[in-house]
Design a protein around this motif. Structure first.
Motif, PDB file in Angstrom:
ATOM      1  N   LEU A 167      43.611  51.042  72.303  1.00 40.01           N
ATOM      2  CA  LEU A 167      44.786  50.218  72.579  1.00 40.01           C
ATOM      3  C   LEU A 167      45.502  49.825  71.292  1.00 40.01           C
ATOM      4  O   LEU A 167      46.734  49.732  71.252  1.00 40.01           O
ATOM      5  CB  LEU A 167      44.379  48.970  73.359  1.00 40.01           C
ATOM      6  N   LEU A 168      44.713  49.588  70.230  1.00 34.67           N
ATOM      7  CA  LEU A 168      45.323  49.252  68.955  1.00 34.67           C
ATOM      8  C   LEU A 168      46.155  50.419  68.415  1.00 34.67           C
ATOM      9  O   LEU A 168      47.287  50.234  67.954  1.00 34.67           O
ATOM     10  CB  LEU A 168      44.240  48.861  67.953  1.00 34.67           C
ATOM     11  N   VAL A 169      45.586  51.624  68.473  1.00 36.46           N
ATOM     12  CA  VAL A 169      46.322  52.812  68.034  1.00 36.46           C
ATOM     13  C   VAL A 169      47.557  53.022  68.903  1.00 36.46           C
ATOM     14  O   VAL A 169      48.660  53.327  68.408  1.00 36.46           O
ATOM     15  CB  VAL A 169      45.411  54.048  68.066  1.00 36.46           C
ATOM     16  N   LEU A 170      47.374  52.837  70.224  1.00 34.59           N
ATOM     17  CA  LEU A 170      48.501  52.996  71.142  1.00 34.59           C
ATOM     18  C   LEU A 170      49.602  51.989  70.834  1.00 34.59           C
ATOM     19  O   LEU A 170      50.801  52.320  70.907  1.00 34.59           O
ATOM     20  CB  LEU A 170      48.016  52.842  72.581  1.00 34.59           C
ATOM     21  N   LEU A 171      49.218  50.762  70.480  1.00 31.27           N
ATOM     22  CA  LEU A 171      50.201  49.736  70.156  1.00 31.27           C
ATOM     23  C   LEU A 171      51.058  50.165  68.965  1.00 31.27           C
ATOM     24  O   LEU A 171      52.284  50.000  68.971  1.00 31.27           O
ATOM     25  CB  LEU A 171      49.487  48.418  69.858  1.00 31.27           C
ATOM     26  N   VAL A 172      50.396  50.720  67.942  1.00 31.46           N
ATOM     27  CA  VAL A 172      51.133  51.171  66.763  1.00 31.46           C
ATOM     28  C   VAL A 172      52.106  52.289  67.133  1.00 31.46           C
ATOM     29  O   VAL A 172      53.280  52.286  66.736  1.00 31.46           O
ATOM     30  CB  VAL A 172      50.158  51.638  65.667  1.00 31.46           C
ATOM     31  N   LEU A 173      51.618  53.254  67.923  1.00 31.48           N
ATOM     32  CA  LEU A 173      52.472  54.375  68.313  1.00 31.48           C
ATOM     33  C   LEU A 173      53.653  53.922  69.163  1.00 31.48           C
ATOM     34  O   LEU A 173      54.789  54.383  68.986  1.00 31.48           O
ATOM     35  CB  LEU A 173      51.641  55.406  69.080  1.00 31.48           C
ATOM     36  N   VAL A 174      53.394  53.002  70.100  1.00 28.47           N
ATOM     37  CA  VAL A 174      54.464  52.489  70.955  1.00 28.47           C
ATOM     38  C   VAL A 174      55.486  51.728  70.125  1.00 28.47           C
ATOM     39  O   VAL A 174      56.708  51.834  70.340  1.00 28.47           O
ATOM     40  CB  VAL A 174      53.885  51.603  72.077  1.00 28.47           C
ATOM     41  N   TYR A 175      55.018  50.970  69.153  1.00 30.20           N
ATOM     42  CA  TYR A 175      55.930  50.218  68.290  1.00 30.20           C
ATOM     43  C   TYR A 175      56.823  51.171  67.486  1.00 30.20           C
ATOM     44  O   TYR A 175      58.049  50.968  67.391  1.00 30.20           O
ATOM     45  CB  TYR A 175      55.135  49.321  67.352  1.00 30.20           C
ATOM     46  N   LEU A 213      57.570  54.235  68.300  1.00 35.66           N
ATOM     47  CA  LEU A 213      58.459  54.882  69.256  1.00 35.66           C
ATOM     48  C   LEU A 213      59.628  53.978  69.611  1.00 35.66           C
ATOM     49  O   LEU A 213      60.783  54.420  69.714  1.00 35.66           O
ATOM     50  CB  LEU A 213      57.678  55.266  70.511  1.00 35.66           C
ATOM     51  N   LYS A 214      59.339  52.711  69.780  1.00 35.53           N
ATOM     52  CA  LYS A 214      60.389  51.743  70.107  1.00 35.53           C
ATOM     53  C   LYS A 214      61.418  51.652  68.986  1.00 35.53           C
ATOM     54  O   LYS A 214      62.639  51.640  69.220  1.00 35.53           O
ATOM     55  CB  LYS A 214      59.745  50.388  70.387  1.00 35.53           C
ATOM     56  N   LYS A 215      60.934  51.608  67.743  1.00 32.00           N
ATOM     57  CA  LYS A 215      61.857  51.542  66.614  1.00 32.00           C
ATOM     58  C   LYS A 215      62.737  52.789  66.546  1.00 32.00           C
ATOM     59  O   LYS A 215      63.948  52.708  66.298  1.00 32.00           O
ATOM     60  CB  LYS A 215      61.078  51.388  65.310  1.00 32.00           C
ATOM     61  N   GLU A 216      62.116  53.942  66.776  1.00 33.15           N
ATOM     62  CA  GLU A 216      62.877  55.194  66.730  1.00 33.15           C
ATOM     63  C   GLU A 216      63.919  55.244  67.842  1.00 33.15           C
ATOM     64  O   GLU A 216      65.074  55.661  67.627  1.00 33.15           O
ATOM     65  CB  GLU A 216      61.916  56.372  66.859  1.00 33.15           C
ATOM     66  N   TYR A 217      63.546  54.793  69.027  1.00 30.76           N
ATOM     67  CA  TYR A 217      64.461  54.803  70.160  1.00 30.76           C
ATOM     68  C   TYR A 217      65.671  53.905  69.903  1.00 30.76           C
ATOM     69  O   TYR A 217      66.822  54.305  70.096  1.00 30.76           O
ATOM     70  CB  TYR A 217      63.719  54.364  71.428  1.00 30.76           C
TER      71      TYR A 217
END
Length: 246
Positions: free
Chosen positions: A227-235, A237-241
């Motif tokens: 979940l920690l790794v996923l949080l970083v990736l989602v964050y 992705l959000k910035k890129e979007y």
């Protein structure tokens, strides 16, 4: 339904030796270790020799216990099974419930979940605070569980325990304050070794209450890491979007 009835029986007053009573006595900390296989093996031996005659752990199988505690099945059958059960059977005794109710006032409760209901500290303190009391049917009482309805089954290991007190001035009156328990030296174990044996037994009861606990905790750590790794990736992705949106 049977599990629900058992839990209610544990919680309601008057349901057995471990199931009722209370005390304001501070509880000692049980520093058990579920990774200590030697402690768990000794706890299993103590339970089978001193507790199983009255108490069952009917939701746990012998074979599961042997496998989890690294006890070879043949060795377990020889030393921990006394009435010819098969390793795949649940850990039960042959005491009739009606007879137990006559002898003890109530059938001794199943102990599969006692550590989860009472807590390890309660069990650890309870098993170390029996004391001589000739007014009781079995000649002993208990600090944590006053008017206890069971004998001190570990007395041959501890010796005859006696309650020690000291006089103390409270509000102008001398009263006796509980200090501790002191055995008479007739037991097979020293006080330190007896405390260690009780801790091993508590360790085993904690294990019985949740045999898959270590596995669950291990899986939980992996899930949190994921979940920690996923949080970083989602964050990221959000910035890129949102960068493209703006």
């Amino acid at each position: 339904m049977r599990k629900l009835i058992f839990i209610l029986a544990i919680l309601l007053p008057g349901s057995g030796a471990f199931a009722a009573g209370g005390s304001s006595v501070p509880l000692d900390t049980a520093e058990y270790d579920l990774t200590d296989k030697a402690s768990l093996q000794n706890g299993a031996k103590l339970f089978m020799n001193y507790c199983l005659g009255c108490h069952q752990t009917q939701y746990q199988r012998y074979q599961r216990t042997f496998e989890d505690l690294d006890i070879p099945v043949e060795l377990g059958k020889e030393n921990l099974q006394f009435t010819g059960e098969k390793p795949g059977e649940h850990i039960k005794n042959a005491m009739p419930a009606e007879s137990a109710a006559t002898w003890f006032g109530a059938p001794p409760p199943d102990l599969t979940l006692v550590a989860r209901v009472r807590g390890a500290d309660w069990l650890y303190t309870y098993l170390r605070t029996f004391y001589e009391d000739e007014s009781r049917p079995f000649g002993v009482n208990n600090i944590v569980f006053p008017e206890v309805g069971m004998p001190h089954v570990l007395q041959e290991l501890q010796g005859l325990p006696r309650k020690t007190t000291q006089e103390e001035l409270v509000d102008g009156e001398m009263v006796e304050r509980y200090v501790g328990i002191k055995a008479d030296g007739s037991g097979e174990l020293s006080p330190a070794d007896y405390d260690k044996a009780v801790l091993d037994l508590v360790n085993y009861l904690v294990y019985i209450g949740e045999p898959s606990r270590l596995t669950s905790e291990k899986i939980g750590r992996y899930v949190l890491m994921f979940l920690l790794v996923l949080l970083v990736l989602v964050y990221l992705l959000k910035k890129e979007y949102w960068r493209d949106v703006h």
